[in-house]
Design a protein around this motif. Structure first.
Motif, mmCIF file in Angstrom:
data_model
loop_
_atom_site.group_PDB
_atom_site.id
_atom_site.type_symbol
_atom_site.label_atom_id
_atom_site.label_comp_id
_atom_site.label_asym_id
_atom_site.label_seq_id
_atom_site.Cartn_x
_atom_site.Cartn_y
_atom_site.Cartn_z
ATOM 1 N N ARG A 153 37.838 30.661 34.597
ATOM 2 C CA ARG A 153 36.415 31.718 35.341
ATOM 3 C C ARG A 153 37.060 33.470 35.111
ATOM 4 O O ARG A 153 37.530 33.746 35.613
ATOM 5 C CB ARG A 153 35.970 31.661 36.131
ATOM 6 C CG ARG A 153 34.756 32.180 37.154
ATOM 7 C CD ARG A 153 35.366 31.283 39.339
ATOM 8 N NE ARG A 153 34.696 32.576 39.486
ATOM 9 C CZ ARG A 153 33.553 32.578 39.969
ATOM 10 N NH1 ARG A 153 33.090 31.735 38.992
ATOM 11 N NH2 ARG A 153 32.377 33.481 40.128
ATOM 12 N N VAL A 192 46.888 33.978 31.664
ATOM 13 C CA VAL A 192 46.203 34.668 32.706
ATOM 14 C C VAL A 192 47.423 35.298 33.123
ATOM 15 O O VAL A 192 46.815 35.969 33.768
ATOM 16 C CB VAL A 192 46.017 32.776 32.605
ATOM 17 C CG1 VAL A 192 45.145 33.937 34.427
ATOM 18 C CG2 VAL A 192 44.631 33.215 32.536
ATOM 19 N N ALA A 233 50.087 35.743 32.727
ATOM 20 C CA ALA A 233 51.751 36.367 30.870
ATOM 21 C C ALA A 233 51.367 38.298 31.433
ATOM 22 O O ALA A 233 50.860 39.229 31.796
ATOM 23 C CB ALA A 233 51.571 36.344 30.325
ATOM 24 N N ASP A 234 52.949 39.120 31.433
ATOM 25 C CA ASP A 234 52.837 39.767 31.555
ATOM 26 C C ASP A 234 52.624 40.901 30.263
ATOM 27 O O ASP A 234 52.558 39.489 29.184
ATOM 28 C CB ASP A 234 54.419 40.593 32.460
ATOM 29 C CG ASP A 234 55.973 40.494 31.517
ATOM 30 O OD1 ASP A 234 54.910 40.243 30.281
ATOM 31 O OD2 ASP A 234 56.407 40.037 32.021
ATOM 32 N N SER A 235 52.444 42.270 29.911
ATOM 33 C CA SER A 235 51.943 42.093 28.707
ATOM 34 C C SER A 235 53.843 42.384 27.695
ATOM 35 O O SER A 235 53.038 41.752 26.288
ATOM 36 C CB SER A 235 52.659 43.850 28.544
ATOM 37 O OG SER A 235 53.314 44.872 29.722
ATOM 38 N N GLU A 246 39.573 45.968 30.763
ATOM 39 C CA GLU A 246 40.264 45.987 32.327
ATOM 40 C C GLU A 246 39.940 45.599 33.687
ATOM 41 O O GLU A 246 39.458 45.383 34.494
ATOM 42 C CB GLU A 246 41.126 47.774 32.665
ATOM 43 C CG GLU A 246 42.573 47.713 31.913
ATOM 44 C CD GLU A 246 43.083 48.539 32.232
ATOM 45 O OE1 GLU A 246 42.551 49.575 33.178
ATOM 46 O OE2 GLU A 246 43.399 49.235 31.227
ATOM 47 N N THR A 247 37.884 45.919 32.979
ATOM 48 C CA THR A 247 37.218 45.573 34.035
ATOM 49 C C THR A 247 36.720 43.733 34.227
ATOM 50 O O THR A 247 36.349 43.700 35.144
ATOM 51 C CB THR A 247 35.678 46.004 33.564
ATOM 52 O OG1 THR A 247 35.329 45.618 32.420
ATOM 53 C CG2 THR A 247 35.725 47.745 33.587
ATOM 54 N N ALA A 248 37.791 43.621 33.584
ATOM 55 C CA ALA A 248 37.316 41.874 33.498
ATOM 56 C C ALA A 248 38.481 41.207 34.304
ATOM 57 O O ALA A 248 39.543 41.865 34.500
ATOM 58 C CB ALA A 248 37.864 41.126 32.470
ATOM 59 N N ALA A 249 38.198 40.217 35.192
ATOM 60 C CA ALA A 249 39.490 39.617 36.343
ATOM 61 C C ALA A 249 38.890 37.899 35.788
ATOM 62 O O ALA A 249 37.576 37.048 35.722
ATOM 63 C CB ALA A 249 39.094 39.651 38.128
ATOM 64 N N GLN A 250 40.069 37.515 35.591
ATOM 65 C CA GLN A 250 40.403 36.448 35.331
ATOM 66 C C GLN A 250 40.529 35.119 36.760
ATOM 67 O O GLN A 250 41.579 35.721 36.676
ATOM 68 C CB GLN A 250 40.758 36.089 33.858
ATOM 69 C CG GLN A 250 40.916 36.990 33.215
ATOM 70 C CD GLN A 250 42.111 36.629 31.981
ATOM 71 O OE1 GLN A 250 41.771 35.289 31.965
ATOM 72 N NE2 GLN A 250 43.040 37.228 31.499
ATOM 73 N N SER A 251 40.933 34.511 36.258
ATOM 74 C CA SER A 251 41.621 32.238 37.052
ATOM 75 C C SER A 251 40.944 31.489 36.302
ATOM 76 O O SER A 251 40.804 31.717 35.389
ATOM 77 C CB SER A 251 40.980 32.455 38.826
ATOM 78 O OG SER A 251 39.844 32.117 38.270
ATOM 79 N N LEU A 308 53.036 38.119 26.717
ATOM 80 C CA LEU A 308 51.779 38.545 25.603
ATOM 81 C C LEU A 308 51.672 38.821 24.259
ATOM 82 O O LEU A 308 51.053 38.726 23.470
ATOM 83 C CB LEU A 308 49.942 39.376 26.242
ATOM 84 C CG LEU A 308 49.873 38.617 27.486
ATOM 85 C CD1 LEU A 308 48.559 40.178 27.681
ATOM 86 C CD2 LEU A 308 48.386 37.694 26.886
ATOM 87 N N GLY A 315 26.218 47.749 37.720
ATOM 88 C CA GLY A 315 25.041 46.467 38.608
ATOM 89 C C GLY A 315 25.772 45.570 38.804
ATOM 90 O O GLY A 315 24.883 44.796 39.036
ATOM 91 N N ALA A 364 33.197 43.467 36.257
ATOM 92 C CA ALA A 364 32.698 44.618 36.835
ATOM 93 C C ALA A 364 32.112 45.236 36.496
ATOM 94 O O ALA A 364 32.352 45.467 35.289
ATOM 95 C CB ALA A 364 33.698 45.205 37.843
ATOM 96 N N ASP A 402 28.683 42.422 40.029
ATOM 97 C CA ASP A 402 29.985 41.348 38.860
ATOM 98 C C ASP A 402 28.706 41.119 38.480
ATOM 99 O O ASP A 402 28.292 40.209 38.910
ATOM 100 C CB ASP A 402 30.533 40.438 39.877
ATOM 101 C CG ASP A 402 31.962 41.646 40.860
ATOM 102 O OD1 ASP A 402 31.805 43.052 40.490
ATOM 103 O OD2 ASP A 402 32.456 41.267 41.563
#
Lengths: 557, 322
Positions: A17, A82, A84-86, A66-71, A89, A24, A21, A26
């Motif tokens: 998912r 999802v 993993a750290d940099s 960066e404006t994305a949040a994933q689950s 990655l 307008g 952001a 989410d």
């Protein structure tokens, strides 16, 4: 389908998912997607723009803004992207998963040699000496079919053609031998003949190196040609998932059926969409003078000082009779857009004769042509930029009236705009909206309305549907045919899509490197081409049917 | 911006204020408050200031020179015997006038020239660009001094002083507006909507003033605020160097600073600190607005509210590391 189902998938997306952001609020881009890719499998994700296909595929490499949040979970080779750290990655990118982008020219850094750029991936994952990197780059270039890799490894990106650049991008993706390559519209920016070669190369990557490919595309022909399995996405959800033959033969979901029905087809049989050209015979009998007549037309672009001018259009002769639709097809750089722009007076004519609406543009000045402009409409390729962003749709459509119209026409402008909005099947209230408040398809309808507001004798449509999704394209083309029947304008329809030209044009002219190589009634040119170039063009066009396409591929060109 | 906002949201600064979050909002609000205070002070100067800017005595009694802060003179008096607080407040008015005059003149001239130069191109464009570049090459203060001398012969009253300073600053600013607008118009010229207007048969003037003008002014609020800050500095520098406005014609912080030079060594701090602080605050306020507008105008620099409540904790950790 070829690989055994028992082996662990190289990519396993579970209940992904993604929420963006925006200004307008989410926006849910991907809403609970499950997807598994087996080793050596080619999975195509199809869907219209905004369906979440690109976001899903990019999440495999953790390439979301960066404006994305994933689950949820995106497991690539045992590691969850999802969470993993940099550093993790970086480890995943390149080694386990790589990416091929849409526009090869902007992916390659113009100031570095291509060999250096291919070796860059190797350097990022461990120490590689210069000689080793170079040797590896040469090998990769050879693998993707660049001739003379030993010398060309030292070339800069601008010294390659578009197709070759895409080969180099694929070579970069293959450099670390990843388990999966994500290809985001890899052939959209390329011509059909080049597209066929790139698709062949991608297929070879799978066959020879066992690389799984996640292919994102909106082109059903490409899907039919390459994919083993197809995932159809709509509004961030997977609506159907099936092996390619079954999806094309028996689509289960309603949306998939719509999508497939909207794909323009160029089939061997008699033309399906040709009820419209009933006007052709009567016109041929009556009028002799064409709306557009070009004879020996030459258009050159001045080069930089000391260089020879670039000849974009070379000795082209054609005519468009009143009420006729002439399809102008060709690959990029063939000069088709230049001809369209010259007819609209946007590009000066260098030589020959170009009569448009009775004015010879080769000799006339803008001042003498301006009064004739009210008889001319133009529909641009990108509906996003062809409207002034600060003007309402109504004002923009009415602009020709305010410039050319008589006083009575001006007072009736609002009514005329509403009539036309209705003719292109947009609600009247849209006259008060701003361009960014309309979708791409709606904007292109509004663009048609603007082109037709003064009832022109000639409409120039420059790739009017190439920026649109297939289902939207189908609706716009249908609308175009209806408007043509109603208003009876002559039209120059410029496109690179042979299937589209088959739907709308009475006659077709095929351009190659600034010259017309073949011209004739569309049925003849597209079904029984005489010239080798036209034949090659038609053979490169992937058929949106996996069984037919496979059969054709086996036969070979 | 999918949602339609009211007309209020379309105004340059208010729209951005609504969009902003976090530090950027803090910067913008601070800038707006500082600038608002200065504006209020300038407008209400006749009411707020205890004395006139050129007043030397009240009720027949001289203020006296270099008096430290007291109940009668909250911020003390200057070497010339003026009330520091009053000159501070009246000085805001002068600064505001100069900003308005300078920025208005340079916007009008710069935008017009940029529009014509960018859209028509050709030799006119080349000549204008060369002139703009030549002006850039001059030290701006030197240019302002030359302009001030040419316009007013060096000395002046309120309006001629304000215009001298304003025009001097205008000369420096025109190239900035010119370049920005020209670059935007050159970019827009290739856009389909301009071509579409050409195909329709619109005249060059119509294309320039209807289509190109409105679409090329997006960045103006940004340059406007930054230039306003620079105008205050240039005015103060002119005054400090003695090319400004006479103390009897108007209050001007740069002049006061000039006069307080000798005070600093003799421990009289109030004559120099307060005009200095006033200049810093005005410039700071305007710059904060300008900088935050700059960040907000760029979607890549703009911070947004975190999306959705269902965000897993791990993701935020990842982002901190990145």
């Amino acid at each position: 389908m070829s690989a055994g189902q028992a082996t662990a998938p190289v990519v396993d997306i579970r209940d992904l998912r993604v929420v963006f952001a925006t200004d307008g609020g989410d926006v849910v881009a991907v809403d609970g997607v499950d997807l598994a890719v087996a080793p050596g499998e080619i999975v195509a994700i199809v869907g219209e723009s905004g369906s979440g296909k690109t976001v899903t595929a990019r999440s495999i490499l953790g390439l979301l803004p960066e404006t994305a949040a994933q689950s949820g979970a995106v497991i690539v080779g045992g590691e969850d992207v999802v969470t993993a750290d940099s550093r993790e990655l970086r480890e995943i990118r390149g080694r386990r998963a790589a990416m091929v982008f849409q526009e090869p020219s902007s992916v390659l850094n113009p100031v570095f040699r291509v060999g250096w750029q291919i070796a860059e991936g190797l350097r990022a994952h461990g120490r590689v000496s210069r000689a080793e990197g170079r040797a590896r780059a040469i090998e990769m270039l050879r693998r993707v079919g660049i001739p003379e890799p030993e010398t060309r490894v030292d070339y800069y990106p601008h010294q390659f053609s578009g197709g070759q650049k895409q080969r180099i991008v694929i070579a970069m993706a293959l450099a670390l031998n990843p388990a999966v390559i994500v290809a985001d519209e890899p052939t959209t920016a390329l011509d059909v003949t080049v597209q066929a070669e790139i698709l062949e190369l991608l297929r070879r990557c799978r066959d020879e190196y066992g690389t799984a490919i996640v292919l994102i595309t909106h082109n059903m022909g490409v899907v039919a040609d390459l994919a083993d399995r197809v995932v159809v996405m709509h509004h961030g959800r997977v609506v159907e998932e099936a092996p390619v033959e079954r999806l094309f033969a028996a689509p289960r979901d309603e949306y998939t059926r719509q999508l497939l029905a909207a794909v323009p087809r160029l089939e061997g049989g008699p033309s399906t969409a040709h009820e419209a050209p009933s006007s052709v015979p009567e016109r041929a009998a009556g009028e002799s003078k064409g709306v557009v007549e070009a004879a020996g037309l030459v258009i050159e672009y001045p080069a930089r000082f000391g260089r020879k001018a670039f000849r974009a259009v070379d000795d082209v002769t054609f005519a468009i009779a009143p009420g006729e639709v002439l399809g102008l097809v060709g690959e990029s750089g063939s000069g088709k857009t230049t001809i369209g722009r010259a007819i609209a007076g946007l590009t000066p004519v260098t030589g020959g004769r170009l009569d448009v609406l009775g004015v010879d543009l080769a000799a006339a000045r803008e001042r003498t042509f301006r009064p004739q402009r009210r008889r001319l409409g133009f529909v641009f390729q990108d509906p996003g930029t062809s409207f002034d962003p600060l003007m309402t749709i109504g004002t923009a459509i009415a602009e020709p009236i305010h410039i050319h119209g008589t006083a009575s026409e001006r007072t009736g402008a609002r009514r005329r705009v509403e009539e036309l909005l209705e003719a292109v099947r947009l609600p009247r209230a849209y006259a008060d909206r701003f361009p960014h408040e309309l979708s791409g398809g709606q904007r292109q309808r509004a663009s048609l309305a603007r082109g037709l507001v003064l009832g022109p004798d000639l409409l120039i449509a420059d790739e009017p549907t190439s920026a649109l999704d297939v289902s939207v394209q189908a609706a716009v083309l249908e609308l175009f045919a209806e408007l043509h029947a109603e208003f009876g304008f002559a039209c120059l329809f410029i496109t690179h899509d042979l299937a589209v030209v088959d739907q709308v044009a009475d006659r077709v002219a095929v351009l190659y490197r600034g010259r017309i190589v073949e011209e004739g009634p569309s049925g003849e040119v597209l079904r029984a081409p005489r010239e080798p170039y036209t034949q090659r063009l038609l053979a490169s066009l992937p058929i949106p049917d996996p069984v037919l396409q496979r059969a054709r591929r086996v036969l070979g060109p | 911006m999918a949602i339609r906002k009211g007309w209020l949201g379309r105004l340059p600064v208010i729209g951005q204020l609504r969009q902003s979050v976090g530090l950027q909002r803090g910067m913008l609000v601070t800038g707006l408050v500082l600038t608002g205070l200065v504006l209020l002070t300038a407008i209400l100067a006749p009411v707020v200031a205890p004395y006139g800017y050129a007043q030397l005595a009240a009720d027949g009694v001289n203020f006296g020179a270099q008096k430290p802060p007291s109940a009668a003179h909250w911020l003390g008096t200057t070497v010339g015997g003026y009330d520091v607080l009053s000159r501070l407040i009246w000085g805001a008015q002068t600064a505001l006038l100069v900003i308005v005059v300078a920025v208005l003149m340079s916007i009008v001239a710069g935008v017009l020239l940029g529009l014509v130069s960018g859209y028509l191109g050709g030799w006119l464009d080349r000549v204008l660009v060369v002139i703009a570049d030549a002006i850039y090459a001059f030290p701006s203060l030197l240019l302002a001094i030359v302009a001030a001398i040419m316009i007013s012969g060096g000395q002046s009253g309120l309006w001629s002083g304000v215009f001298a300073a304003g025009i001097a600053i205008t000369v420096i600013f025109i190239p900035q507006y010119f370049r920005v607008i020209r670059a935007e118009v050159v970019r827009l010229k290739g856009d389909a909507f301009i071509e579409s207007a050409k195909v329709v048969g619109a005249s060059s003037a119509r294309i320039m003033f209807v289509h190109a003008l409105r679409n090329s002014t997006r960045t103006l609020p940004l340059i406007f605020t930054l230039n306003a800050a620079e105008a205050v500095l240039t005015l103060a520098a002119l005054g400090f160097l003695g090319f400004g406005i006479e103390p009897t014609a108007a209050a001007e912080w740069g002049y006061d600073l000039n006069r307080s030079r000798s005070d600093v060594t003799s421990g009289i701090w109030w004559t120099s600190v307060f005009p200095g602080v006033a200049i810093v605050l005005v410039v700071l306020g305007l710059t904060l607005i300008g900088e935050s507008l700059n960040d907000l105008a760029d979607p890549r620099l703009r911070t947004r509210r975190r999306p959705g409540p269902k965000q897993p904790a791990e993701t935020s950790v990842t982002e901190v590391i990145q």
